[in-house]
Motif scaffolding. Structure first.
Motif, PDB file in Angstrom:
ATOM      1  N   PRO A  28      18.299  -5.401  23.739  1.00  0.00           N
ATOM      2  CA  PRO A  28      17.592  -6.848  23.738  1.00  0.00           C
ATOM      3  C   PRO A  28      17.943  -7.459  25.326  1.00  0.00           C
ATOM      4  O   PRO A  28      18.750  -7.417  25.569  1.00  0.00           O
ATOM      5  N   HIS A  29      17.037  -7.616  25.743  1.00  0.00           N
ATOM      6  CA  HIS A  29      16.781  -8.236  27.209  1.00  0.00           C
ATOM      7  C   HIS A  29      15.504  -8.667  27.770  1.00  0.00           C
ATOM      8  O   HIS A  29      14.505  -8.689  27.023  1.00  0.00           O
ATOM      9  N   ARG A  30      15.413  -9.676  28.678  1.00  0.00           N
ATOM     10  CA  ARG A  30      14.382  -9.963  29.392  1.00  0.00           C
ATOM     11  C   ARG A  30      14.688 -10.407  31.009  1.00  0.00           C
ATOM     12  O   ARG A  30      15.647 -10.604  31.258  1.00  0.00           O
ATOM     13  N   VAL A  31      13.868 -10.415  31.692  1.00  0.00           N
ATOM     14  CA  VAL A  31      13.903 -10.610  32.894  1.00  0.00           C
ATOM     15  C   VAL A  31      12.710 -11.784  33.238  1.00  0.00           C
ATOM     16  O   VAL A  31      11.760 -11.680  33.162  1.00  0.00           O
ATOM     17  N   SER A  32      13.525 -12.799  34.212  1.00  0.00           N
ATOM     18  CA  SER A  32      12.473 -13.772  34.742  1.00  0.00           C
ATOM     19  C   SER A  32      12.813 -13.902  36.001  1.00  0.00           C
ATOM     20  O   SER A  32      13.585 -13.502  36.672  1.00  0.00           O
ATOM     21  N   GLU A  33      11.826 -14.516  36.487  1.00  0.00           N
ATOM     22  CA  GLU A  33      11.658 -14.911  38.183  1.00  0.00           C
ATOM     23  C   GLU A  33      11.959 -16.521  38.392  1.00  0.00           C
ATOM     24  O   GLU A  33      11.166 -17.190  37.815  1.00  0.00           O
ATOM     25  N   GLU A  34      12.989 -16.930  39.263  1.00  0.00           N
ATOM     26  CA  GLU A  34      13.196 -18.062  39.684  1.00  0.00           C
ATOM     27  C   GLU A  34      13.503 -18.082  40.760  1.00  0.00           C
ATOM     28  O   GLU A  34      14.569 -17.772  41.561  1.00  0.00           O
TER      29      GLU A  34
END
Length: 295
Positions: A28-34
């Protein structure tokens, strides 16, 4: 188990191969942009293993298989253990909670057989008189504060097969969006798709009983489809044939053959409405993501 920040890397770093590796391992994972960075999030119980995995295979070019206890005591060091169903549910809380609510409502309403409790969740309140149902106008219900009815029909299901099929598809599609875009995005999209599909069904067919997650499912499908088309991400990639199969099923339902065969009435307007609004959000979201990547 909590979802924590595992790595923060510049946007210029291509994580697509590594994300594919995590997907193959069902981590399980996710990628976000900051700002100018991209952040990889994963369960705290797997954070160290994910970091070690990235150090060894940053491009994801490893033909890894999950460890087998028979391979020896050191086999588990080759890859993260496959998350259990419970671990996936904890990482995808909105997906799991939505399905739990559907199950609870199915029990309360007897899968649509108990009219006393069914009326709590229908798009329009109604009363039973003899063999007929008399529905209260939408404007009257909203004026009395019954705004929950705009979304509550998505929790209703009429039969075990109806509930099982919708739940399986929501699990597959919802997880993708929640892990890639976050819980807030999935919650917002689910509510939006529910409102639009329910309104489409109501204004097309008039007062009546309808429910189920299918309008939302077509919204999620359209969103993933066009988002992926504009801003390809391997985590969003659907299994081959899924899109074609669901679109063919939509066309078959529109022909009326399902009802003719006595398999129940289909809320076609909800399906079409959900698909259209999902395509719109996919276009907007994909365009924004593509713009960020090219900036």
């Amino acid at each position: 188990m909590n979802i924590i920040e595992v790595m923060r890397l510049p946007l210029a770093v291509d994580l697509s191969g590594f994300i594919q590796l995590l997907q193959r391992l069902q981590v399980p994972h996710r990628v976000s942009e900051e700002g100018e960075s991209q952040v990889l999030w994963a369960p705290d119980t797997l954070a160290e293993q994910v970091q070690q995995l990235y150090q060894r295979y940053p491009d994801g070019n490893a033909d890894l298989q999950l460890a087998d206890p028979a391979d020896g005591p050191d086999a588990g060091e080759r890859a993260p253990a496959q998350p259990s169903l419970a671990a996936q549910a904890k990482a995808c809380k909105v997906t799991a909670l939505t399905l739990l609510l559907c199950l609870v409502v199915a029990g309360l309403t007897g899968l649509g057989e108990n009219f006393t409790t069914l009326r709590w969740f229908t798009f329009l309140d109604f009363r039973v008189q003899g063999d007929y149902l008399y529905f209260r106008p939408l404007a009257e219900g909203l004026a009395q504060g019954q705004w929950w009815r705009l979304v509550s029909p998505m929790l209703l299901h009429f039969g075990v097969l109806h509930l099982a099929m919708n739940s399986l598809w929501f699990w597959e599609l919802g997880k993708r969006i929640e892990l890639r875009q976050g819980a807030g995005a999935l919650l917002g999209l689910t509510l939006l798709f529910s409102v639009v599909s329910n309104l489409a069904q109501h204004f097309t067919s008039g007062p009546g009983l309808f429910g189920g997650l299918s309008g939302v499912l077509y919204g999620l499908l359209g969103h993933i489809w066009l988002y992926q088309w504009l801003a390809p991400n391997r985590f969003f990639a659907l299994p081959k044939g899924v899109l074609v199969m669901m679109l063919i099923w939509l066309v078959v339902c529109l022909t009326g053959v399902v009802g003719t065969l006595g398999l129940g009435q289909i809320a076609n307007a909800a399906h079409v409405g959900g698909l259209l609004i999902g395509c719109l959000t996919g276009l907007l979201g994909g365009a924004l993501a593509r713009r960020k990547l090219s900036a």
